[in-house]
Design a protein around this motif. Structure first.
Motif, PDB file in Angstrom:
ATOM      1  N   LEU A   7      11.315 -18.645   0.758  1.00 52.64           N
ATOM      2  CA  LEU A   7      12.619 -17.986   0.681  1.00 52.64           C
ATOM      3  C   LEU A   7      13.560 -18.645   1.685  1.00 52.64           C
ATOM      4  O   LEU A   7      13.214 -18.795   2.861  1.00 52.64           O
ATOM      5  N   HIS A   8      14.741 -19.017   1.234  1.00 50.45           N
ATOM      6  CA  HIS A   8      15.772 -19.564   2.116  1.00 50.45           C
ATOM      7  C   HIS A   8      16.751 -18.442   2.418  1.00 50.45           C
ATOM      8  O   HIS A   8      17.470 -17.972   1.527  1.00 50.45           O
ATOM      9  N   LEU A   9      16.788 -18.013   3.691  1.00 51.78           N
ATOM     10  CA  LEU A   9      17.554 -16.829   4.081  1.00 51.78           C
ATOM     11  C   LEU A   9      18.483 -17.147   5.244  1.00 51.78           C
ATOM     12  O   LEU A   9      18.386 -18.202   5.888  1.00 51.78           O
ATOM     13  N   ASP A  10      19.336 -16.181   5.498  1.00 52.22           N
ATOM     14  CA  ASP A  10      20.298 -16.324   6.595  1.00 52.22           C
ATOM     15  C   ASP A  10      19.589 -16.127   7.943  1.00 52.22           C
ATOM     16  O   ASP A  10      18.533 -15.485   8.022  1.00 52.22           O
ATOM     17  N   HIS A  11      20.207 -16.675   9.007  1.00 52.70           N
ATOM     18  CA  HIS A  11      19.611 -16.556  10.339  1.00 52.70           C
ATOM     19  C   HIS A  11      19.527 -15.111  10.812  1.00 52.70           C
ATOM     20  O   HIS A  11      18.725 -14.787  11.706  1.00 52.70           O
TER      21      HIS A  11
ATOM     22  N   LEU B 127      11.189  -7.452   6.946  1.00 49.38           N
ATOM     23  CA  LEU B 127      10.774  -8.182   5.743  1.00 49.38           C
ATOM     24  C   LEU B 127       9.254  -8.307   5.688  1.00 49.38           C
ATOM     25  O   LEU B 127       8.646  -8.177   4.610  1.00 49.38           O
ATOM     26  N   ARG B 128       8.628  -8.513   6.843  1.00 52.26           N
ATOM     27  CA  ARG B 128       7.163  -8.628   6.886  1.00 52.26           C
ATOM     28  C   ARG B 128       6.520  -7.287   6.524  1.00 52.26           C
ATOM     29  O   ARG B 128       5.496  -7.253   5.814  1.00 52.26           O
ATOM     30  N   ALA B 129       7.096  -6.193   7.008  1.00 57.00           N
ATOM     31  CA  ALA B 129       6.555  -4.874   6.676  1.00 57.00           C
ATOM     32  C   ALA B 129       6.675  -4.596   5.178  1.00 57.00           C
ATOM     33  O   ALA B 129       5.758  -4.038   4.556  1.00 57.00           O
ATOM     34  N   GLU B 130       7.801  -4.984   4.575  1.00 56.42           N
ATOM     35  CA  GLU B 130       7.979  -4.798   3.139  1.00 56.42           C
ATOM     36  C   GLU B 130       6.995  -5.679   2.350  1.00 56.42           C
ATOM     37  O   GLU B 130       6.461  -5.265   1.320  1.00 56.42           O
TER      38      GLU B 130
ATOM     39  N   TYR C 190      14.637  -6.469  -2.356  1.00 59.45           N
ATOM     40  CA  TYR C 190      14.677  -5.651  -1.138  1.00 59.45           C
ATOM     41  C   TYR C 190      15.803  -6.100  -0.212  1.00 59.45           C
ATOM     42  O   TYR C 190      16.568  -5.268   0.309  1.00 59.45           O
ATOM     43  N   LEU C 191      15.953  -7.392  -0.011  1.00 59.38           N
ATOM     44  CA  LEU C 191      17.005  -7.890   0.877  1.00 59.38           C
ATOM     45  C   LEU C 191      18.386  -7.629   0.293  1.00 59.38           C
ATOM     46  O   LEU C 191      19.329  -7.292   1.028  1.00 59.38           O
ATOM     47  N   ARG C 192      18.522  -7.765  -1.013  1.00 60.51           N
ATOM     48  CA  ARG C 192      19.832  -7.544  -1.619  1.00 60.51           C
ATOM     49  C   ARG C 192      20.263  -6.082  -1.494  1.00 60.51           C
ATOM     50  O   ARG C 192      21.433  -5.774  -1.307  1.00 60.51           O
ATOM     51  N   GLU C 193      19.302  -5.149  -1.580  1.00 68.95           N
ATOM     52  CA  GLU C 193      19.638  -3.726  -1.524  1.00 68.95           C
ATOM     53  C   GLU C 193      19.701  -3.185  -0.096  1.00 68.95           C
ATOM     54  O   GLU C 193      20.547  -2.335   0.204  1.00 68.95           O
ATOM     55  N   GLU C 194      18.814  -3.652   0.786  1.00 61.84           N
ATOM     56  CA  GLU C 194      18.733  -3.091   2.129  1.00 61.84           C
ATOM     57  C   GLU C 194      19.408  -3.960   3.189  1.00 61.84           C
ATOM     58  O   GLU C 194      19.978  -3.429   4.152  1.00 61.84           O
ATOM     59  N   HIS C 195      19.353  -5.257   3.036  1.00 64.31           N
ATOM     60  CA  HIS C 195      19.930  -6.168   4.034  1.00 64.31           C
ATOM     61  C   HIS C 195      20.685  -7.299   3.335  1.00 64.31           C
ATOM     62  O   HIS C 195      20.231  -8.458   3.345  1.00 64.31           O
ATOM     63  N   PRO C 196      21.793  -6.983   2.713  1.00 63.62           N
ATOM     64  CA  PRO C 196      22.512  -8.032   1.964  1.00 63.62           C
ATOM     65  C   PRO C 196      23.004  -9.174   2.850  1.00 63.62           C
ATOM     66  O   PRO C 196      23.184 -10.287   2.369  1.00 63.62           O
ATOM     67  N   HIS C 197      23.208  -8.896   4.134  1.00 66.71           N
ATOM     68  CA  HIS C 197      23.656  -9.964   5.026  1.00 66.71           C
ATOM     69  C   HIS C 197      22.597 -11.037   5.242  1.00 66.71           C
ATOM     70  O   HIS C 197      22.897 -12.135   5.744  1.00 66.71           O
ATOM     71  N   ALA C 198      21.313 -10.722   4.864  1.00 65.85           N
ATOM     72  CA  ALA C 198      20.239 -11.692   5.065  1.00 65.85           C
ATOM     73  C   ALA C 198      20.193 -12.767   3.998  1.00 65.85           C
ATOM     74  O   ALA C 198      19.519 -13.791   4.179  1.00 65.85           O
ATOM     75  N   LEU C 199      20.900 -12.561   2.907  1.00 66.21           N
ATOM     76  CA  LEU C 199      20.913 -13.579   1.858  1.00 66.21           C
ATOM     77  C   LEU C 199      21.749 -14.773   2.313  1.00 66.21           C
ATOM     78  O   LEU C 199      22.734 -14.625   3.043  1.00 66.21           O
TER      79      LEU C 199
END
Length: 340
Positions: free
Chosen positions: A255-259, A266-269, A325-334
C-alpha cells in the motif's frame, strides 16, 4: 467345407465364449461376496477393469486349443490358426496392461496411509509414470511377438540382428529429442521435482500441474488456459514449485500511503481482518513500513495461507478492506498529489 465342419467350428467358438462367460460370472459372484464382508477389498474393482480382456483371452485361448478338433479348413493353410494366435497375443497384452495398472494403483492407495497431500501427489505422479512405461513396454513386446509369428519377419530378423548396432545408433540420433523427453520424464517423476497438483511458475506463468506424461507436462493456468511444455524444460531450466514440500505460502500486499497514516491503527485493523477470515491459516502475519518516498510511505502486509489460491484471495481481500478502512476512517492517509 462340409456342414459338419462348420458345425464343429461354431461349437468350438460358442463353447469357448460360454466357458469364459461362466468363469467371469463365477469370479464376479465371489468378488461381490468378498466385498460385502470387506468393503475395502479390491477384487471387485479388479474384475470390472479386467472383464473384457479376460473374456477375450480365455475365449481365444480355448478356440486355439480346440482348433485341431474343429478341423479348420486347410486353405488358405494356417491362416485361421495364425489369426487366433494374433488375437490371443493381443488379448493377453490387454489383460496384462490392465493388471499392471491395477497393481500400481492399488499399491499407491495402500502405501499412502495418512492424508498427506504432498505424499499423495508424489505417489500419483510416480504411479502415472510407471503405468505409462509398463504399458509401453507391454505394447512393444507384444508387437514384437506378433511380428515374429510371420515367417518372413523371422527370416528378416536374422539379417537385421547383425546390423542392430548400426540401426540402434541411427535410431538413437533420429529420436534424440524424444528419448531425452522420456528420460527427463522418468527423472522428474522419481526425482520428485514436480508432481501432479503442484503449484508452479514456469516461463512467467502461474498454474497447477494437471498432467505428466512421458514427453510433455500440462500446466493449467489461473485463467483456464492449458500450457503444454516438453518434459525436458523442467529437467534443464529453473522453475518455481510453490508446493513441493508444503502448500503453505506467504502473500504480500503493498500500500502506498501518506506520511500521516496512523500505522498502529492500520495494524490493529489488519489483525482484526485476518482474525475474521478463514483464508488466513493463523501461522504468521505482519504489517510493516518497508520504504518511503518524498510523497508516500510503502506499507507491506504479510500473511500466510494454506495454498497459493487462498494466498491470492487473501491478498486481494486485505488490500480492498484496508483501503476501505482508510477511506472511511482516515481519509487523510490516502496518498495525495501535492502541487508546489
Amino acid at each position: 467345407m462340409t456342414a459338419w465342419s462348420l458345425l464343429r467350428i461354431a461349437a468350438v467358438a460358442v463353447c469357448a465364449m460360454l466357458v469364459a462367460f461362466v468363469i467371469n460370472r463365477t469370479a464376479e459372484v465371489l468378488a461381490r461376496r468378498l466385498a460385502a464382508r470387506r468393503p475395502e477389498s479390491a477384487p471387485l474393482s479388479l474384475l470390472h477393469r479386467c472383464r473384457r480382456p479376460f473374456i477375450l483371452t480365455v475365449g481365444s485361448s480355448l478356440m486355439l486349443a480346440g482348433e485341431g478338433w474343429a478341423a479348420f479348413p486347410p486353405v488358405p493353410e494356417g491362416m485361421i490358426r495364425h489369426a487366433l494366435v494374433l488375437l490371443c497375443l493381443a488379448a493377453c497384452a490387454w489383460l496384462a496392461a490392465r493388471l499392471v495398472a491395477f497393481l500400481i494403483d492399488t499399491s499407491v492407495r495402500f502405501s499412502v496411509r495418512r492424508r498427506d497431500a504432498s505424499q499423495l501427489r508424489r505417489a500419483r505422479t510416480q504411479a502415472g509414470m510407471l503405468r505409462r512405461v509398463s504399458q509401453a513396454a507391454i505394447a512393444v513386446i507384444t508387437l514384437g511377438a506378433m511380428l515374429m509369428t510371420f515367417p518372413a519377419v523371422r527370416t528378416l530378423g536374422t539379417s537385421l540382428l547383425a546390423s542392430a548396432g548400426l540401426i540402434g545408433v541411427i535410431a538413437g540420433v533420429a529420436a534424440q529429442s524424444t528419448l531425452g523427453n522420456v528420460f527427463a520424464g522418468i527423472q522428474m517423476a522419481f526425482g520428485d521435482m514436480v508432481r501432479i497438483g503442484d503449484t508452479v511458475v514456469v516461463a512467467g506463468e502461474w498454474g497447477t500441474v494437471e498432467e505428466i506424461t512421458l514427453t510433455y507436462v500440462v500446466v493449467a493456468t489461473w485463467d483456464q488456459r492449458r500450457i503444454v511444455m516438453p518434459v525436458s524444460y523442467f529437467a534443464g531450466r529453473p522453475f518455481e514449485n510453490w508446493s513441493r514440500n508444503d502448500s503453505r505460502i506467504t502473500g504480500t500486499a503493498l500500500l502506498h500511503l501518506d506520511h500521516s497514516t496512523p500505522v498502529d491503527a492500520l495494524r490493529a485493523e489488519f489483525d482484526k481482518l485476518l482474525a475474521d477470515t478463514d483464508l488466513w491459516d493463523g501461522e504468521g502475519s505482519a504489517l510493516q513500513v518497508v520504504d518511503t518516498t518524498p510523497s508516500t510511505i510503502v506499507v507491506r502486509a504479510l500473511m500466510t495461507a494454506r495454498d497459493a489460491g487462498d494466498a491470492f484471495a487473501l491478498r486481494c481481500l486485505v488490500r480492498e478492506k484496508l483501503i476501505t478502512y482508510l477511506r472511511e476512517e482516515h481519509p487523510h492517509a490516502l496518498p495525495r498529489l501535492r502541487m508546489t
